[in-house]
Design a protein around this motif. Structure first.
Motif, PDB file in Angstrom:
ATOM      1  N   GLN A 120       0.789  -1.273  -0.007  1.00  0.00           N
ATOM      2  CA  GLN A 120       0.120   0.148   0.034  1.00  0.00           C
ATOM      3  C   GLN A 120       0.984   1.131   0.033  1.00  0.00           C
ATOM      4  N   ASP A 121       2.195   1.097   0.253  1.00  0.00           N
ATOM      5  CA  ASP A 121       2.987   2.310   0.027  1.00  0.00           C
ATOM      6  C   ASP A 121       3.744   2.742  -1.447  1.00  0.00           C
ATOM      7  N   TYR A 122       3.161   1.901  -2.279  1.00  0.00           N
ATOM      8  CA  TYR A 122       3.783   2.173  -3.790  1.00  0.00           C
ATOM      9  C   TYR A 122       3.772   3.596  -4.060  1.00  0.00           C
ATOM     10  N   PHE A 123       2.493   4.180  -4.028  1.00  0.00           N
ATOM     11  CA  PHE A 123       2.596   5.881  -4.311  1.00  0.00           C
ATOM     12  C   PHE A 123       3.790   6.480  -3.299  1.00  0.00           C
ATOM     13  N   GLN A 124       3.687   5.926  -2.140  1.00  0.00           N
ATOM     14  CA  GLN A 124       4.604   6.938  -1.160  1.00  0.00           C
ATOM     15  C   GLN A 124       5.882   6.735  -1.533  1.00  0.00           C
ATOM     16  N   ALA A 125       6.458   5.355  -1.863  1.00  0.00           N
ATOM     17  CA  ALA A 125       7.664   5.139  -2.559  1.00  0.00           C
ATOM     18  C   ALA A 125       8.470   5.520  -3.812  1.00  0.00           C
ATOM     19  N   THR A 126       7.295   5.654  -4.747  1.00  0.00           N
ATOM     20  CA  THR A 126       7.675   5.967  -6.007  1.00  0.00           C
ATOM     21  C   THR A 126       7.373   7.319  -6.584  1.00  0.00           C
ATOM     22  N   LYS A 127       6.684   8.207  -5.868  1.00  0.00           N
ATOM     23  CA  LYS A 127       6.059   9.374  -6.101  1.00  0.00           C
ATOM     24  C   LYS A 127       7.068  10.512  -5.263  1.00  0.00           C
ATOM     25  N   GLY A 128       7.730  10.199  -4.666  1.00  0.00           N
ATOM     26  CA  GLY A 128       8.727  11.155  -3.846  1.00  0.00           C
ATOM     27  C   GLY A 128       8.442  11.091  -2.391  1.00  0.00           C
ATOM     28  N   GLY A 129       7.171  10.751  -1.797  1.00  0.00           N
ATOM     29  CA  GLY A 129       6.956  10.756  -0.300  1.00  0.00           C
ATOM     30  C   GLY A 129       6.900  12.005   0.444  1.00  0.00           C
ATOM     31  N   GLY A 130       8.012  12.712   0.336  1.00  0.00           N
ATOM     32  CA  GLY A 130       8.120  14.067   1.124  1.00  0.00           C
ATOM     33  C   GLY A 130       7.765  15.012   0.136  1.00  0.00           C
ATOM     34  N   HIS A 131       8.302  16.436   0.565  1.00  0.00           N
ATOM     35  CA  HIS A 131       7.869  17.503   0.067  1.00  0.00           C
ATOM     36  C   HIS A 131       9.245  17.716  -1.129  1.00  0.00           C
ATOM     37  N   GLY A 132       8.888  18.679  -2.020  1.00  0.00           N
ATOM     38  CA  GLY A 132      10.029  19.117  -2.907  1.00  0.00           C
ATOM     39  C   GLY A 132      10.098  18.553  -4.295  1.00  0.00           C
ATOM     40  N   GLY A 133       9.187  17.296  -4.655  1.00  0.00           N
ATOM     41  CA  GLY A 133       9.436  16.774  -5.857  1.00  0.00           C
ATOM     42  C   GLY A 133      10.759  16.126  -6.103  1.00  0.00           C
ATOM     43  N   TYR A 134      11.059  15.146  -5.534  1.00  0.00           N
ATOM     44  CA  TYR A 134      12.374  14.404  -5.710  1.00  0.00           C
ATOM     45  C   TYR A 134      11.988  12.952  -6.168  1.00  0.00           C
ATOM     46  N   HIS A 135      12.973  12.102  -6.375  1.00  0.00           N
ATOM     47  CA  HIS A 135      12.772  10.693  -6.444  1.00  0.00           C
ATOM     48  C   HIS A 135      13.688   9.966  -5.736  1.00  0.00           C
ATOM     49  N   THR A 136      13.062   8.698  -5.222  1.00  0.00           N
ATOM     50  CA  THR A 136      13.948   7.603  -4.780  1.00  0.00           C
ATOM     51  C   THR A 136      14.148   6.571  -5.726  1.00  0.00           C
ATOM     52  N   ILE A 137      15.158   5.826  -5.951  1.00  0.00           N
ATOM     53  CA  ILE A 137      15.097   4.808  -6.508  1.00  0.00           C
ATOM     54  C   ILE A 137      14.565   3.590  -5.606  1.00  0.00           C
ATOM     55  N   VAL A 138      13.680   3.004  -6.329  1.00  0.00           N
ATOM     56  CA  VAL A 138      12.895   2.023  -5.393  1.00  0.00           C
ATOM     57  C   VAL A 138      13.047   0.452  -5.892  1.00  0.00           C
ATOM     58  N   PHE A 139      13.648  -0.399  -5.218  1.00  0.00           N
ATOM     59  CA  PHE A 139      13.888  -1.657  -5.616  1.00  0.00           C
ATOM     60  C   PHE A 139      12.779  -2.573  -4.722  1.00  0.00           C
ATOM     61  N   ALA A 140      12.181  -3.478  -5.606  1.00  0.00           N
ATOM     62  CA  ALA A 140      11.091  -4.481  -5.273  1.00  0.00           C
ATOM     63  C   ALA A 140      11.671  -5.925  -5.304  1.00  0.00           C
ATOM     64  N   PRO A 141      12.303  -6.357  -4.226  1.00  0.00           N
ATOM     65  CA  PRO A 141      12.776  -7.676  -4.346  1.00  0.00           C
ATOM     66  C   PRO A 141      11.596  -8.491  -4.044  1.00  0.00           C
ATOM     67  N   HIS A 142      11.827 -10.079  -4.823  1.00  0.00           N
ATOM     68  CA  HIS A 142      10.511 -10.738  -4.489  1.00  0.00           C
ATOM     69  C   HIS A 142      11.037 -12.245  -3.917  1.00  0.00           C
TER      70      HIS A 142
END
Ligand code: SF4
Lengths: 357, 187, 250
Positions: A120-142
């Motif tokens: 349920q945190d896909y948006f939070q992780a991939t769309k910046g999460g915090g303020h200011g419009g940045y990105h974080t690389i997001v790894f999704a191991p399986h």
């Protein structure tokens, strides 16, 4: 090295240690407590490694920020509500261009939610999460083994691009034990020197690590610099796995635990002659949009399966545009689907669109 | 013996019965035999209140889901576990019961029941805490999921630090469990 | 030959301070720079500046500096110090930073006995944002958010963070000083030096609270502002050593 049976949280902790991580700060929250616990034991055996149980999630991420400033590979971990609290720090880390690895072992939400595995945190992780419009690389191991490789890679990419990276797992990935094999540990002394780190202005000009740019022109310049960096990351670091897609008529799109389950479903269907395949994004940001679009040359029906009520599906839709029909199946709240259930959803789709033969 | 390539087992009981250890032993033994394995414990609030359970999947191929909605086998060490898990067991599956502590019989007719007085056997061996070892010995003997030899080997490595005396007692308990199943087959 | 009696400390850059005339920040910056010079630690000092008027402290202090989010200076400093224990790490924080939004970080850094030096500048208002009530605003004091004066049972009482941190077992030295007169300035310098020395001796957490003046938001002349500190602020926040574990009498 021999195979070891370990839970995902321990695997991440051990892989981080072997990647040269020497600073960890965290705060207890289920379902990832095994990670800080392991770190506290493991770091006690390493002379220059520091484990701090912080007074809060905020303090933990800011301690990681400090350690990273000082040039040390640093990590923190938490689960969904705790990651919300860390967003302030993650934004600053992005703004200061510091490397850091943040682990989110997702649980149910919103709010206190529950401790069951979700995405349920896909948006939070991939769309910046915090303020200011940045990105974080997001790894999704399986899988456990992928936790090893992606955790270690996270530290390398964080350093290379000077960016925070999120390792996005869920309660199931964190708790499940699987056999894993670890590569040899890296000696942090052999890592490239960081010519921006704060280690005392000896024989050089003093350095500053800051995210403040009062002049809008300067701030704009910095934002464009970030944008170029993100472009480079998209170009070079996008990763996905294709599973039985070559002749498939329906492509399931799923990541992490959901992808594991979907793989099982696809396999079942193949055994009964139904042509399903799986497209699994390994990096959620950057999202493998190009590869997915290419796929729609041959596959006209995509089924997005997520353990939420529809987040990644938006990226899938943007990626493929009108080139394929995008269907969705979601299970929020911590309910773990069976491969059987997903196979049923795919089969229905095939019959509805006359794709079964 | 089973020919299913992917097998799921639930172990359940109350805290202190070594339920999680049984699962861990099975998963480790499977790993020793180069099988694909996953081990998933119940966690967090579920663990409070003194019950514990875990799910172990053993397979010849990569495992999709570590969760078992319909396990092939259930190893149930007390009555509440039977009440909780009986209905989920796959038709034709096997339920292993701790006869000493489970005082009701399963209602279902489409599952096999193997009932073993693991506490009594452990007590007779002078190893009251070894009831879980008796059970896992019986379990692998009956299911053939992994070999008893692998189990003895992995138990030895898991309890390595505890010394040879514990190793001997564990081995004995495992073998007694297996022998009990052999006796059932023989009779 | 003329003897040089006054020079710019090495740890101070040539930048001209942007602070308002009569502001305490400029004096305090200089004192820190002098102490760093005297202790010979310029090449191994890392400072963590605050959000607020002193956000640009890094323009003036010629040492490595790393920014922290508002209130998180102690956590960031903890990370730096733990990662590189040979460094001398200090935070520079205002009252809102250290005693409101960062209270938890302050209490726990002190409680862990982090080998840090905290410079706590207490001027009783949020200066940068335009003079709102701070945790240390005096009872009855008018600010932009306490137009009729601070009412304790509505706005809270002035918080004495230094006393709070003195209770934490990990703190070793806490002193409150001011910069309203040469005498006080000299005392402040001594205290700052001691707080750095405590860190270098690996003893524990040290903090100097400096009562400072904000003529701009207090709407007073620099001289009046200093007088206000001495006549009013010191009544609520008396100067002196609050904790010193190296003194046996304590
Ligand atoms: S507003 Fe107050 S604290 Fe800020 S620089 Fe001016 S006098 Fe100093």
């Amino acid at each position: 090295m021999a195979k070891q049976l370990m839970c995902g949280s321990h695997v991440i902790a051990e892989a981080a240690t072997r990647a040269g991580c020497r600073f960890y700060a965290g705060y207890p929250i289920t379902p990832q407590n095994e990670l800080p616990e392991y770190m506290s034991r493991r770091f006690a055996q390493i002379e220059d490694a520091t484990f701090v149980q912080a007074e809060s999630e905020l303090a933990a991420i800011n301690m990681v920020m400090g350690a990273s400033m000082a040039g040390v590979r640093a990590m923190t971990s938490s689960s969904s509500p705790g990651i919300s609290l860390k967003q302030e720090g993650i934004s600053y880390i992005a703004g200061m261009e510091l490397p850091a690895v943040v682990v989110n072992i997702m649980r149910g939400g919103p709010g206190l939610g529950n401790i069951a595995p979700t995405q349920q945190d896909y948006f939070q992780a991939t769309k910046g999460g915090g303020h200011g419009g940045y990105h974080t690389i997001v790894f999704a191991p399986h899988s456990g083994q992928e936790l090893v490789t992606l955790t270690m890679k996270a530290f390398d990419l964080a350093d290379a691009y000077r960016t925070p990276i999120i390792l996005l797992g869920d309660g199931l990935m964190g708790q499940m034990m699987e056999p894993v094999i670890f590569p040899d540990p890296i000696d942090p002394a052999t890592l490239p020197q960081k010519d921006w780190a704060l280690d005392g202005a000896r024989g050089r000009d003093s350095r500053l690590v800051a995210s403040l740019h009062l002049d809008p022109v300067e701030m704009e310049e910095f934002n464009w610099k970030l944008a170029r960096k993100y472009d480079a990351i998209c170009e070079r670091e996008t990763e996905h796995e294709s599973y039985l897609l070559d002749d498939a008529v329906v492509g399931v799109v799923a990541f992490g635990t959901a992808a594991r389950i979907a793989k099982g479903a696809v396999k079942r269907l193949r055994e009964s002659g139904l042509k399903a395949g799986l497209f699994r994004p390994i990096t959620l940001w950057p999202f493998p949009a190009k590869a997915l679009r290419t796929l729609t040359r041959t596959i006209k029906h995509l089924l997005v399966f997520e353990m939420n009520f529809g987040q990644m599906v938006e990226d899938v839709k943007v990626s493929v545009g009108e080139t394929a029909t995008v269907h969705f199946h979601g299970r929020p709240g911590g309910v773990v689907s069976t491969p059987h259930e997903i196979a049923g959803v795919i089969t229905k789709l095939m019959y509805r669109y006359n794709l079964a033969k | 013996m089973t020919t299913i390539s992917t097998t799921k087992t639930i172990f359940s009981g109350f805290g202190g019965q070594g339920v999680l250890m049984m699962g861990y032993v099975l998963a480790t033994s499977g790993m020793e035999e180069d099988k694909h394995v996953t081990y998933l414990p119940s966690y967090g609030a579920e663990v409070r209140g003194g019950t514990a359970n875990c799910t172990v999947t053993v397979s010849d191929e990569p495992i999709a889901s570590p969760v078992a909605s319909f396990p092939d086998f259930a190893v149930l060490m007390n009555t509440p576990s039977l009440i909780k898990f009986e209905s989920g067991v796959k038709s034709g599956g096997i339920v292993f019961l701790n006869r000493d502590l489970v005082d009701v019989r399963p209602k279902r007719r489409d599952i096999h029941v193997v009932s073993i007085p693991v506490n009594s056997i452990a007590k007779r061996l002078g190893n009251t805490r070894g009831a879980n070892m008796v059970m896992i010995g019986a379990f692998v003997q009956k299911t053939g999921l992994v070999s008893l030899k692998s189990v003895i080997k992995s138990v030895k490595s898991i309890f390595q630090k505890k010394g040879t005396k514990i190793h001997k007692m564990n081995t004995l308990a495992l073998k007694e469990g297996a022998a009990f199943v052999d006796g059932l087959l023989g009779s | 030959m003329a003897k040089q009696i006054f020079k710019r400390p090495e740890a101070l850059t040539e930048h001209i301070f942007h602070y308002c005339p009569g502001c305490g920040h400029s004096i305090i910056h200089r004192l820190i720079a002098e102490v760093i010079d005297e202790l010979g630690i310029r090449e191994k000092t890392v400072g963590v500046p605050p959000a607020g008027c002193a956000v640009l402290a890094y323009n003036y202090l010629d040492v490595d500096m790393g920014e922290a989010p508002h209130g998180r200076a102690m956590a960031v400093a903890t990370g730096i110090k733990r990662a590189r224990p040979h460094l001398v790490v200090f935070t520079y924080q205002g009252d809102g930073d250290i005693a409101a939004i960062g209270t938890a970080e302050s209490v726990h850094a002190a409680n862990r006995g982090e080998r840090l030096t905290a410079i706590f500048v207490n001027n009783g208002v949020y200066g940068m944002t335009g003079g709102q009530m701070a945790p240390t605003t005096l009872v009855g004091q008018t600010t932009t958010t306490t137009p009729g004066g601070r009412l304790p049972l509505r706005d809270g009482f002035p918080l004495d963070l230094s006393q709070m941190l003195a209770v934490a077992a990990g703190s070793v030295y806490i002193e409150r000083t001011s910069v309203t007169s040469p005498k006080h300035v000299l005392k402040t310098k001594k205290a700052i030096k001691k707080a750095f020395q405590m860190q270098m001796d690996d003893l524990g957490f040290a903090l100097v609270e400096i009562l400072s003046q904000c003529p701009t938001n207090w709407k007073l002349s620099p001289i009046e502002a200093c007088r206000r500190v001495e006549d009013e602020v010191m009544k609520s926040y008396p100067l002196g050593v609050i904790k010193d574990t190296t003194q046996t009498s304590n």
